[in-house]
Scaffold this motif. Structure first.
Motif, mmCIF file in Angstrom:
data_model
loop_
_atom_site.group_PDB
_atom_site.id
_atom_site.type_symbol
_atom_site.label_atom_id
_atom_site.label_comp_id
_atom_site.label_asym_id
_atom_site.label_seq_id
_atom_site.Cartn_x
_atom_site.Cartn_y
_atom_site.Cartn_z
ATOM 1 N N GLY A 124 9.169 14.746 -51.497
ATOM 2 C CA GLY A 124 9.905 13.792 -50.656
ATOM 3 C C GLY A 124 10.169 12.285 -51.719
ATOM 4 N N ILE A 125 8.804 12.077 -52.123
ATOM 5 C CA ILE A 125 8.723 10.703 -53.084
ATOM 6 C C ILE A 125 9.590 10.699 -54.128
ATOM 7 C CG2 ILE A 125 7.208 9.274 -54.380
ATOM 8 C CD1 ILE A 125 4.923 10.013 -52.336
ATOM 9 N N ALA A 126 9.502 11.906 -55.082
ATOM 10 C CA ALA A 126 10.322 12.122 -56.204
ATOM 11 C C ALA A 126 11.678 12.071 -55.976
ATOM 12 C CB ALA A 126 10.094 13.592 -56.833
ATOM 13 N N PHE A 127 12.177 12.640 -54.698
ATOM 14 C CA PHE A 127 13.901 12.730 -54.475
ATOM 15 C C PHE A 127 14.006 11.440 -53.928
ATOM 16 C CE2 PHE A 127 17.131 13.387 -51.316
ATOM 17 C CZ PHE A 127 18.024 14.020 -52.103
ATOM 18 N N VAL A 128 13.317 10.575 -53.239
ATOM 19 C CA VAL A 128 13.678 9.290 -52.739
ATOM 20 C C VAL A 128 13.765 8.301 -53.989
ATOM 21 C CG1 VAL A 128 12.979 7.047 -51.556
ATOM 22 C CG2 VAL A 128 12.746 9.235 -50.428
ATOM 23 N N VAL B 238 13.959 18.379 -58.011
ATOM 24 C CA VAL B 238 13.326 18.576 -56.447
ATOM 25 C C VAL B 238 14.157 19.714 -56.131
ATOM 26 C CG1 VAL B 238 13.270 17.514 -54.270
ATOM 27 C CG2 VAL B 238 12.697 16.025 -56.204
ATOM 28 N N ILE B 239 15.461 19.640 -55.981
ATOM 29 C CA ILE B 239 16.258 20.692 -55.365
ATOM 30 C C ILE B 239 15.860 22.055 -55.808
ATOM 31 C CG2 ILE B 239 18.415 21.640 -55.109
ATOM 32 C CD1 ILE B 239 19.458 18.772 -54.853
ATOM 33 N N LEU B 240 15.730 22.324 -57.214
ATOM 34 C CA LEU B 240 15.257 23.524 -57.920
ATOM 35 C C LEU B 240 14.139 23.921 -57.632
ATOM 36 C CD1 LEU B 240 16.089 25.760 -59.932
ATOM 37 C CD2 LEU B 240 15.245 24.263 -61.789
ATOM 38 N N SER B 241 13.029 23.056 -57.659
ATOM 39 C CA SER B 241 11.547 23.429 -57.185
ATOM 40 C C SER B 241 11.334 23.830 -55.785
ATOM 41 C CB SER B 241 10.636 22.095 -57.858
ATOM 42 O OG SER B 241 10.684 21.070 -57.052
ATOM 43 N N LEU B 242 11.917 23.350 -54.985
ATOM 44 C CA LEU B 242 12.157 23.596 -53.428
ATOM 45 C C LEU B 242 12.798 25.012 -53.498
ATOM 46 C CD1 LEU B 242 12.935 20.228 -51.662
ATOM 47 C CD2 LEU B 242 10.993 21.623 -51.069
ATOM 48 N N ALA B 243 13.774 25.286 -54.159
ATOM 49 C CA ALA B 243 14.562 26.395 -53.942
ATOM 50 C C ALA B 243 13.783 27.616 -54.601
ATOM 51 C CB ALA B 243 15.777 26.435 -54.676
ATOM 52 N N ILE B 244 12.898 27.402 -55.601
ATOM 53 C CA ILE B 244 12.044 28.310 -56.188
ATOM 54 C C ILE B 244 10.874 28.294 -55.121
ATOM 55 C CG2 ILE B 244 10.451 28.839 -58.090
ATOM 56 C CD1 ILE B 244 12.610 27.352 -59.918
ATOM 57 N N TYR B 245 10.260 27.539 -54.668
ATOM 58 C CA TYR B 245 9.077 27.693 -53.775
ATOM 59 C C TYR B 245 9.614 28.393 -52.570
ATOM 60 C CZ TYR B 245 5.833 26.460 -50.221
ATOM 61 O OH TYR B 245 4.676 26.497 -49.116
ATOM 62 N N LEU B 246 10.646 27.986 -52.077
ATOM 63 C CA LEU B 246 11.122 28.925 -50.903
ATOM 64 C C LEU B 246 11.339 30.351 -50.963
ATOM 65 C CD1 LEU B 246 13.292 26.410 -49.294
ATOM 66 C CD2 LEU B 246 11.306 27.264 -48.185
ATOM 67 N N LEU B 247 12.042 30.729 -52.166
ATOM 68 C CA LEU B 247 12.495 32.021 -52.460
ATOM 69 C C LEU B 247 11.019 32.744 -52.976
ATOM 70 C CD1 LEU B 247 15.259 31.632 -55.163
ATOM 71 C CD2 LEU B 247 15.252 32.938 -53.021
ATOM 72 N N VAL B 248 9.986 32.235 -53.804
ATOM 73 C CA VAL B 248 8.709 32.750 -53.795
ATOM 74 C C VAL B 248 7.879 33.146 -52.706
ATOM 75 C CG1 VAL B 248 6.448 32.611 -54.884
ATOM 76 C CG2 VAL B 248 8.663 31.996 -56.182
ATOM 77 N N THR B 249 7.787 31.848 -51.792
ATOM 78 C CA THR B 249 7.020 32.266 -50.612
ATOM 79 C C THR B 249 7.884 33.096 -49.441
ATOM 80 O OG1 THR B 249 7.863 30.083 -49.468
ATOM 81 C CG2 THR B 249 5.779 30.089 -50.747
ATOM 82 N N SER B 250 8.873 33.217 -49.815
ATOM 83 C CA SER B 250 9.570 33.837 -48.733
ATOM 84 C C SER B 250 9.446 35.418 -49.148
ATOM 85 C CB SER B 250 11.040 33.726 -48.374
ATOM 86 O OG SER B 250 11.399 32.508 -47.729
ATOM 87 N N PHE B 251 9.811 35.761 -50.496
ATOM 88 C CA PHE B 251 9.372 37.151 -50.904
ATOM 89 C C PHE B 251 7.886 37.556 -50.815
ATOM 90 C CE2 PHE B 251 13.559 36.549 -53.168
ATOM 91 C CZ PHE B 251 14.237 37.714 -52.718
ATOM 92 N N MET B 252 7.210 36.698 -51.009
ATOM 93 C CA MET B 252 5.691 36.711 -50.931
ATOM 94 C C MET B 252 5.314 37.370 -49.433
ATOM 95 S SD MET B 252 4.522 36.685 -53.897
ATOM 96 C CE MET B 252 2.665 36.933 -53.738
ATOM 97 N N ALA B 253 5.709 36.708 -48.390
ATOM 98 C CA ALA B 253 5.723 37.181 -47.057
ATOM 99 C C ALA B 253 6.370 38.560 -46.511
ATOM 100 C CB ALA B 253 6.592 35.862 -46.055
#
Length: 132
Positions: A81-85, A115-130
């Motif tokens: 959030g801070i990095a994006f702002v 920020v967008i790329l790291s959020l996308a990667i985070y969501l892909l990884v956590t979603s596949f891990m789930a």
């Protein structure tokens, strides 16, 4: 689970977008341009500063909210959030001063994309891990 941190960044970015929109309106009034930019460089610049924010803010807030809902730590959410702002502020400042290459445009874009790329990667990884 409710969102705790994302609404703070949504509010800050909403205020930023209103400030940028106000600059568009004031420039339109000053130059007497109702629609478009009529070939005026100053008008085009304020339109693009605002337009650039409207292109990146919504998707990033969606990604941030999804990461928070998926259990990302407060540290991660606030770092993103801070990095994006900061990225959006320095981009708006840089583009608002010059339509050419500038420190603000370059680093604001880099921060935004990271920020967008790291959020996308985070969501892909956590979603596949789930799923496993």
């Amino acid at each position: 689970m409710s969102l705790i941190y994302t609404p703070i960044y949504a509010a800050i970015l909403a205020i930023l977008m209103l400030v940028l929109a106000t600059k568009v309106v004031l420039t339109r009034r000053k130059l007497r341009i109702g629609v478009g930019d009529k070939g005026d460089g100053a008008m085009l610049k304020v339109i693009r500063v605002h337009g650039n924010a409207t292109e990146y803010v919504p998707i990033t807030l969606i990604l941030l909210a999804l990461a928070e809902l998926n259990g990302a730590s407060a540290y991660l959410i606030n770092s993103w959030g801070i990095a994006f702002v900061v990225g959006r502020l320095i981009h708006a400042y840089g583009l608002g001063r010059s339509i050419g290459v500038s420190f603000g445009r370059f680093y604001g874009t880099i921060l935004t994309w990271l920020v967008i790329l790291s959020l996308a990667i985070y969501l892909l990884v956590t979603s596949f891990m789930a799923l496993i």
